[in-house]
Scaffold this motif. Structure first.
Motif, PDB file in Angstrom:
ATOM      1  N   LYS A   1       0.814  -1.208   0.000  1.00  0.00           N
ATOM      2  CA  LYS A   1       0.040  -0.199   0.044  1.00  0.00           C
ATOM      3  C   LYS A   1       0.748   1.428   0.117  1.00  0.00           C
ATOM      4  N   ALA A   2       0.217   2.377  -0.042  1.00  0.00           N
ATOM      5  CA  ALA A   2       0.803   3.619  -0.212  1.00  0.00           C
ATOM      6  C   ALA A   2       0.516   4.245   1.085  1.00  0.00           C
ATOM      7  N   LYS A   3       1.620   5.079   1.600  1.00  0.00           N
ATOM      8  CA  LYS A   3       1.283   5.754   2.877  1.00  0.00           C
ATOM      9  C   LYS A   3       2.239   7.194   2.853  1.00  0.00           C
ATOM     10  N   ILE A   4       1.739   8.185   3.642  1.00  0.00           N
ATOM     11  CA  ILE A   4       2.321   9.387   4.023  1.00  0.00           C
ATOM     12  C   ILE A   4       3.322   9.138   5.174  1.00  0.00           C
ATOM     13  N   SER A   5       4.638   9.431   4.592  1.00  0.00           N
ATOM     14  CA  SER A   5       5.762   9.404   5.714  1.00  0.00           C
ATOM     15  C   SER A   5       6.279  10.787   5.764  1.00  0.00           C
ATOM     16  N   SER A   6       7.189  11.034   6.670  1.00  0.00           N
ATOM     17  CA  SER A   6       7.877  12.285   6.871  1.00  0.00           C
ATOM     18  C   SER A   6       9.346  12.108   7.264  1.00  0.00           C
ATOM     19  N   LEU A   7      10.072  13.009   6.577  1.00  0.00           N
ATOM     20  CA  LEU A   7      11.520  13.071   6.805  1.00  0.00           C
ATOM     21  C   LEU A   7      11.838  13.864   8.196  1.00  0.00           C
ATOM     22  N   ASN A   8      10.811  14.524   8.787  1.00  0.00           N
ATOM     23  CA  ASN A   8      11.048  15.360   9.981  1.00  0.00           C
ATOM     24  C   ASN A   8      10.882  14.386  11.297  1.00  0.00           C
ATOM     25  N   GLU A   9      12.091  14.050  12.039  1.00  0.00           N
ATOM     26  CA  GLU A   9      12.040  13.687  13.276  1.00  0.00           C
ATOM     27  C   GLU A   9      11.086  14.438  14.317  1.00  0.00           C
ATOM     28  N   GLY A  10      10.398  13.703  14.902  1.00  0.00           N
ATOM     29  CA  GLY A  10       9.249  14.212  15.805  1.00  0.00           C
ATOM     30  C   GLY A  10       8.012  14.138  15.149  1.00  0.00           C
ATOM     31  N   ASP A  11       7.881  13.980  13.810  1.00  0.00           N
ATOM     32  CA  ASP A  11       6.378  13.844  13.506  1.00  0.00           C
ATOM     33  C   ASP A  11       6.116  12.407  13.450  1.00  0.00           C
ATOM     34  N   PRO A  12       4.753  12.462  13.904  1.00  0.00           N
ATOM     35  CA  PRO A  12       4.055  10.981  13.977  1.00  0.00           C
ATOM     36  C   PRO A  12       4.338  10.049  12.841  1.00  0.00           C
ATOM     37  N   GLU A  13       4.537  10.386  11.553  1.00  0.00           N
ATOM     38  CA  GLU A  13       4.911   9.594  10.348  1.00  0.00           C
ATOM     39  C   GLU A  13       6.361   9.520   9.884  1.00  0.00           C
ATOM     40  N   TYR A  14       7.111   9.913  11.141  1.00  0.00           N
ATOM     41  CA  TYR A  14       8.649  10.004  10.793  1.00  0.00           C
ATOM     42  C   TYR A  14       9.000   8.331  10.425  1.00  0.00           C
ATOM     43  N   ASP A  15       9.914   8.341   9.420  1.00  0.00           N
ATOM     44  CA  ASP A  15      10.371   7.083   8.952  1.00  0.00           C
ATOM     45  C   ASP A  15      11.945   7.278   8.975  1.00  0.00           C
ATOM     46  N   ALA A  16      12.471   6.767   9.976  1.00  0.00           N
ATOM     47  CA  ALA A  16      14.122   6.972  10.373  1.00  0.00           C
ATOM     48  C   ALA A  16      14.718   6.368   9.274  1.00  0.00           C
ATOM     49  N   GLY A  17      14.279   5.202   8.749  1.00  0.00           N
ATOM     50  CA  GLY A  17      15.097   4.381   7.829  1.00  0.00           C
ATOM     51  C   GLY A  17      15.169   5.296   6.567  1.00  0.00           C
ATOM     52  N   HIS A  18      14.111   5.796   5.955  1.00  0.00           N
ATOM     53  CA  HIS A  18      14.020   6.299   4.786  1.00  0.00           C
ATOM     54  C   HIS A  18      14.600   7.610   4.907  1.00  0.00           C
ATOM     55  N   SER A  19      14.449   8.560   6.056  1.00  0.00           N
ATOM     56  CA  SER A  19      15.014   9.692   6.305  1.00  0.00           C
ATOM     57  C   SER A  19      16.638   9.593   6.096  1.00  0.00           C
ATOM     58  N   LYS A  20      17.044   8.563   6.780  1.00  0.00           N
ATOM     59  CA  LYS A  20      18.594   8.406   6.780  1.00  0.00           C
ATOM     60  C   LYS A  20      19.191   8.027   5.372  1.00  0.00           C
ATOM     61  N   SER A  21      18.319   7.330   4.463  1.00  0.00           N
ATOM     62  CA  SER A  21      18.825   6.893   3.234  1.00  0.00           C
ATOM     63  C   SER A  21      18.302   7.986   2.151  1.00  0.00           C
ATOM     64  N   PHE A  22      17.700   8.931   2.526  1.00  0.00           N
ATOM     65  CA  PHE A  22      17.401   9.907   1.479  1.00  0.00           C
ATOM     66  C   PHE A  22      18.540  10.495   0.922  1.00  0.00           C
TER      67      PHE A  22
END
Length: 111
Positions: A82-103
């Motif tokens: 499925k599709a989902k909304i994620s965030s690059l911002n630490e502290g957001d409920p949708e924060y995705d640490a793995g993808h934020s680090k691999s951006f």
């Protein structure tokens, strides 16, 4: 670009989204990455605009994931099935640490 009744993958989501505005993209993220103009990098995200495509590195150092930037650090990605909304911002409920680090970087396909 996986798009089946069983779900959608990241490049399929980006491919379908851009097709809806008449832009035909290649099937896979590693092919889509060659289109457009660089708009942001992992070190300089200020250039991000809604609609930019985001690219993420896998552990082998190759582009293996893509998403669409929504603004305010949020992005739409597909993680099978499925599709989902994620965030690059630490502290957001949708924060995705793995993808934020691999951006790695973002590209602008439309002006």
């Amino acid at each position: 670009g996986g798009r089946t009744s069983q779900g959608i993958d990241c490049s399929g989501l980006v491919q379908m989204s851009y097709a809806s505005v008449g832009l035909v993209l290649p099937r896979d993220a590693y092919q889509q990455v060659f289109l457009g103009q660089l708009s942001a990098t992992r070190w300089h995200r200020a250039g991000l605009r809604k609609g930019d495509t985001l690219y993420f590195l896998a552990s082998d150092g190759k582009i293996r994931h893509t998403a669409i930037y929504l603004g305010d650090g949020k992005y739409l990605q597909a993680v099978m099935p499925k599709a989902k909304i994620s965030s690059l911002n630490e502290g957001d409920p949708e924060y995705d640490a793995g993808h934020s680090k691999s951006f790695a970087f973002a590209k602008r396909l439309l002006d």
